[in-house]
Design a protein around this motif. Sequence first.
Motif, PDB file in Angstrom:
ATOM      1  N   VAL A  81      -0.357  50.939   8.996  1.00  0.00           N
ATOM      2  CA  VAL A  81       1.036  50.831   9.422  1.00  0.00           C
ATOM      3  C   VAL A  81       1.800  52.034   8.875  1.00  0.00           C
ATOM      4  O   VAL A  81       1.805  52.262   7.657  1.00  0.00           O
ATOM      5  CB  VAL A  81       1.681  49.527   8.914  1.00  0.00           C
ATOM      6  CG1 VAL A  81       3.182  49.521   9.223  1.00  0.00           C
ATOM      7  CG2 VAL A  81       1.008  48.316   9.538  1.00  0.00           C
ATOM      8  N   ASP A  82       2.394  52.791   9.751  1.00  0.00           N
ATOM      9  CA  ASP A  82       3.253  53.900   9.333  1.00  0.00           C
ATOM     10  C   ASP A  82       4.618  53.323   8.964  1.00  0.00           C
ATOM     11  O   ASP A  82       5.348  52.822   9.828  1.00  0.00           O
ATOM     12  CB  ASP A  82       3.384  54.913  10.472  1.00  0.00           C
ATOM     13  CG  ASP A  82       4.211  56.130  10.069  1.00  0.00           C
ATOM     14  OD1 ASP A  82       4.713  56.154   8.918  1.00  0.00           O
ATOM     15  OD2 ASP A  82       4.370  57.031  10.911  1.00  0.00           O
ATOM     16  N   GLN A  83       4.954  53.365   7.685  1.00  0.00           N
ATOM     17  CA  GLN A  83       6.199  52.753   7.225  1.00  0.00           C
ATOM     18  C   GLN A  83       7.420  53.370   7.906  1.00  0.00           C
ATOM     19  O   GLN A  83       8.430  52.704   8.125  1.00  0.00           O
ATOM     20  CB  GLN A  83       6.305  52.893   5.705  1.00  0.00           C
ATOM     21  CG  GLN A  83       5.185  52.204   4.949  1.00  0.00           C
ATOM     22  CD  GLN A  83       5.360  52.302   3.442  1.00  0.00           C
ATOM     23  OE1 GLN A  83       6.475  52.322   2.946  1.00  0.00           O
ATOM     24  NE2 GLN A  83       4.253  52.364   2.718  1.00  0.00           N
ATOM     25  N   HIS A  84       7.326  54.648   8.236  1.00  0.00           N
ATOM     26  CA  HIS A  84       8.468  55.327   8.861  1.00  0.00           C
ATOM     27  C   HIS A  84       8.649  54.904  10.320  1.00  0.00           C
ATOM     28  O   HIS A  84       9.713  55.151  10.909  1.00  0.00           O
ATOM     29  CB  HIS A  84       8.294  56.842   8.772  1.00  0.00           C
ATOM     30  CG  HIS A  84       8.177  57.358   7.360  1.00  0.00           C
ATOM     31  ND1 HIS A  84       9.241  57.361   6.480  1.00  0.00           N
ATOM     32  CD2 HIS A  84       7.111  57.857   6.684  1.00  0.00           C
ATOM     33  CE1 HIS A  84       8.841  57.854   5.311  1.00  0.00           C
ATOM     34  NE2 HIS A  84       7.552  58.168   5.410  1.00  0.00           N
ATOM     35  N   SER A  85       7.618  54.295  10.909  1.00  0.00           N
ATOM     36  CA  SER A  85       7.716  53.892  12.311  1.00  0.00           C
ATOM     37  C   SER A  85       8.265  52.480  12.463  1.00  0.00           C
ATOM     38  O   SER A  85       8.527  52.044  13.593  1.00  0.00           O
ATOM     39  CB  SER A  85       6.339  53.974  12.985  1.00  0.00           C
ATOM     40  OG  SER A  85       5.476  52.976  12.463  1.00  0.00           O
TER      41      SER A  85
END
Length: 479
Positions: free
Chosen positions: A435-439
């Motif tokens: 999971v890309d936290q920024h996305s």
Amino acid sequence: TKACGTELLRFPPRRRYPTVELRAETFNGSTHVPVPSDSAFLKALLFELRLVGEHVFVEQRDTCTRIDHSSVHSVSTAAGELWPVLAFHKSGLIYACVPLVEGTLEPRPPLLTVLGLSQGLALLLGIMDYISPSRKNEAEMNAKIGQLRNLLIQACPLGTPLNTNIRSLNSSFEDIQEMPADKDQPAWRSSTYKGKPQVNVCITEKVKCMQYDQRDVVDTWQVYGAVNCKCDIEGSAPSVTLSLNLPTNAPPLQDIVVHHCVTSVDPAMLTSTSTEPLHDSVYNGPYKFPFIPPSDSFDLCYYTSQVPVPPILGCYQLVEEGSQIKITVNLKLHESIKNSFEYCEARIPFFNRGPIAQLESKVSYGQLDLSREKSLLVWVIGQKFPKSLEVSLTGTVSFGTAGKEHSTDYVCTGNTAYVKLYFRIPDFTLTGCYVDQHSVQIFVPGKPKITASRELISSDYFIWNSKAPAPMVYKPLLD
């Protein structure tokens, strides 16, 4: 309902679902029997369970040709026989529900085909697990039973159980609403949160494996994942979008099943299935999930993937020589796997034999222990493989006289035996999914705190003795 001798006390925690009753009427058609009033149902149920009128012979209930083999009952009502009624009596309390049958009731369908029975049983067992610890304290039990109605709003808002672990539900009842104050608030969001917004996401992948080290038997492995979320966000219907990503050239996610709170998904995401060969048009992500989160922790989605190799390759050889057996175990960590374990161990059971009387062994790495019952070797590899990524164990084992307390297995007879691996690798997934936290997009005021983690855990990871016939053979599918 609590039964104390001849005294019957009726407690308030009961819940009806008009939408489910309407669905039952639609599904059952002319065979439909409506659920009577609460008082009439209680009276009929107690009679069926022989908690009242037990001294009176009623042929329909007490004939010797009718023997109860389960907790599924047929309750006589003024409108006819109400079936199925799932009910059991435990520690002075009666737990009961009427599951939905999605079809006609005549002839009665087999119990295994009624999905509502397993769901209802899970819910009742969750309620029992919540109440039972307090049954010796009358005041505490009454308090818990009084809270049960509010908990059921969370566990089963629309008639289908969403969470059967009642003890894990919100213990603060001030913010639980019988009816949402906001008409846009979904039924599965049963409470509101106040505080700093934060989202916790954890990807858990489990890998199953069967390795045989034989030319005519195909090794098999499969990985399946779950994405668990806990969203503490203010608002009656907050909108969240989360994306799962894969590294370049990673195998795609397949057999994706999403939680009902997901508002929309790309259809191509849901049509990718592991039963069909992979092709160039398969959906490779990113996998976006817009959703309105429930109040408590939930699994956003499940998936599988056809990964090219298992994380640990193994070979196990067991050869019987007279009164002794010689064992050899070789394990190799694949170079693509993160060499950082929370734990990693191999367990070598010896079924249908006596206690281990003598053990001579040598391990290239780690530590070998003997279990208390002396029928299991535990090879603790630890938190890392050596630089070579290979470890080995050799040993000679002799046994004493077998007793009733020693482990047996009808499958593992003779030299048919296995090594079972147990491991957990934090901050790693076999598919590479992350999971890309920024996305993560949250459409609420304030800057939310995003926490993402992942893990790989072994599940039924077997390495069978290559010197004996395999108990199960997996052959490739032929066109």
